[in-house]
Design an enzyme around this catalytic site. Structure first.
Site, PDB file in Angstrom:
ATOM      1  CG  ASP A   1      -2.638   0.508  -4.390  1.00  0.00           C
ATOM      2  OD1 ASP A   1      -1.561   0.194  -3.857  1.00  0.00           O
ATOM      3  OD2 ASP A   1      -3.740   0.096  -3.974  1.00  0.00           O
ATOM      4  CD  GLU A   2      -6.929   2.474  -3.319  1.00  0.00           C
ATOM      5  OE1 GLU A   2      -8.118   2.501  -3.682  1.00  0.00           O
ATOM      6  OE2 GLU A   2      -6.500   1.658  -2.483  1.00  0.00           O
TER       7      GLU A   2
END
Length: 489
Positions: free
Chosen positions: A298-299
């Site tokens: 993620d991210e």
């Protein structure tokens, strides 16, 4: 049944049973077949009844269904499924039956929720017949132990709550920019250099191999499997701080104890990166029983899509090389050729859902963790002293009144493997902080994951939770008496 049943999650079938309530006495005995796999469940049951009643409860490994007995057995006359169970109380005895030991643990949990105090100070169980099975096989809690460390003792309290609400997956977010929390044999500098602190310089810690084994054993006894997460190719500053060869200049990154995200990354063109992925995911797979390992994903905000895809595939290959299945946050849905059976965890309802839906149609399994519903680090409302609010406020009704099968337009309902709440710890430092954010909302999410829509009713949940609030008080847990509930003064 003279009193309404207050079991959470709501069971499939509840009906009165013949006879009077079962009263726990000095002669109460747990009887179980002499089967090694049943011993831990029998011990759990005897301990539970003994603690609640203040009486020693004997275990016998053979015997009839005589009056005064709590009889536990594995049976085949229940609907298919590894977690189906039956509880029958009446005629002076209790029957706990299931197809598997996991189902028996759920039967014990239901028995625990059925216990009630008598006017004379004793403890009884209403005469009732319950048959039950979960809607989804994955009913989880993701707990961030990287931003703030959670001790083994406190983690056991959280797992006890999970078991009490029949949640069966503990997803531990073990690594992030701030710290690395699990000692893996191939890379000892990870915990030596990157585990001492938490966000804002608060005290840190890590799990040694013996701690990890203790966590796994405690979880297993409560029908919980542990899914460990090493988050790559972003959220990796703790690793970059421990091993300079993971940085292009060969120098260790500075320690980071803030809460920004998206700035750290691995580099596909460094040989050390691929050696690192093989080592740490290999260690994690060997240290952890069960079928799944979480690779994060993620991210990652400072990397082009091709390099991101190569690194996700490398992490996935390191996991599957050890016979495990891959779990990743929803961003991994954009990576072509994910391994068969990959679980994609949906969390950010603000973005484009099409890659996520396409991955499901291509065979990925979907785990639902929508932040505006089940991110339990979100504040209950304006001014609440703990938590964040980037995904909005999450009150009890928000956590309960949503339908997983209708959450994402175009998502095949059969692709949904389950529901997982999440608790991120940027602002949470103590066990009281954790339980305040979990309760009562964790019980609501657990019912969404367990019970089909026709068995869920918000007003009835609020009624049942009143008894649970008394239980939390008796056990000394901190929790939020939300005005959306009806609690005793």
């Amino acid at each position: 049944m003279s009193d309404p049943i207050t079991v959470v999650p709501a069971p499939l079938v509840v009906r009165p049973s013949a006879g009077e309530p079962y009263v726990i006495t000095g002669s109460t005995t747990v009887v179980v077949d002499a089967d090694e796999q049943l011993v831990p469940v029998a011990v759990l049951t005897a301990d539970l009844l003994g603690r609640v009643s203040g009486r020693a409860v004997e275990i016998r490994y053979a015997g009839p269904d005589a009056p005064g007995v709590v009889r536990m057995r594995l049976v085949t006359d229940l609907p298919p499924g590894p977690e189906t169970y039956r509880v029958v109380v009446g005629d002076g005895r209790v029957r706990l039956e299931a197809r598997t030991t996991d189902g028996l643990v759920h039967a014990v949990v239901t028995l625990r929720q059925l216990l009630r105090e008598r006017p004379d100070g004793g403890v009884e169980v209403a005469a009732v017949h319950i048959e039950d099975a979960p809607r989804y096989p994955w009913r989880g809690l993701s707990l961030d132990v990287a931003r703030h460390f959670v001790s083994v003792a406190d983690l056991k309290v959280v797992m006890g709550l999970m078991g009490h609400y029949k949640l069966n997956v503990l997803h531990l977010h073990l690594t992030d920019d701030q710290a690395w929390r699990l000692d893996v044999p191939s890379r000892p500098e990870l915990v030596r250099r990157s585990s001492a602190h938490s966000v804002d310089g608060d005290p840190g810690g890590h799990y040694a191999a013996a701690d990890w084994d203790e966590i796994l054993a405690f979880a297993r006894a409560r029908a919980i499997r542990v899914v460990p997460e090493i988050d790559v190719p972003g959220h990796v500053n703790a690793a970059l701080h421990a091993y300079g060869e993971l940085n292009p200049d060969g120098q260790p990154a500075a320690e980071y104890l803030g809460t920004d995200v998206g700035f750290s990354r691995l580099h596909d063109d460094l040989p050390a990166t691929h050696e690192f992925l093989i080592d740490v995911f290999g260690d994690l797979a060997e240290m952890t029983p069960g079928s799944h390992v979480h690779i994060g994903g993620d991210e990652v905000l400072t990397m082009d899509r091709d390099e991101y895809a190569r690194l996700v595939r490398a992490a996935a290959a390191a996991v599957t090389a050890h016979g495990k299945r891959v779990v990743g946050w929803q961003e991994v849905a954009s990576v072509p050729d994910l391994p068969a059976g990959t679980v994609v965890q949906y969390w950010d309802t603000r973005g484009d859902a099409e890659p996520f839906v396409a991955a499901a149609r291509a065979g990925a399994r979907i785990l639902l963790s929508p932040a505006p519903r089940v991110y339990l680090d979100m504040r209950y409302g304006p001014g609440f002293p703990l938590g964040q609010e980037w995904a909005g406020f999450v009150e009890l009704r928000d956590a309960y009144e949503w339908e997983p099968a209708e959450l994402v337009e175009g998502l095949p309902p059969e692709a949904v493997v389950g529901v997982e709440a999440a608790l991120w710890t940027e602002t949470l430092r103590t066990l009281d902080d954790l339980t305040t954010m979990l309760l009562p909302r964790l019980a609501a999410v657990a019912e969404v994951a367990w019970s089909a829509p026709e068995h869920r009713d918000y007003d009835d949940l609020v009624r049942r939770l009143r008894a649970h609030g008394r239980h939390w008080d008796r056990t000394g847990l901190a929790w939020h008496r939300t005005p959306q509930g009806t609690w005793d003064d």
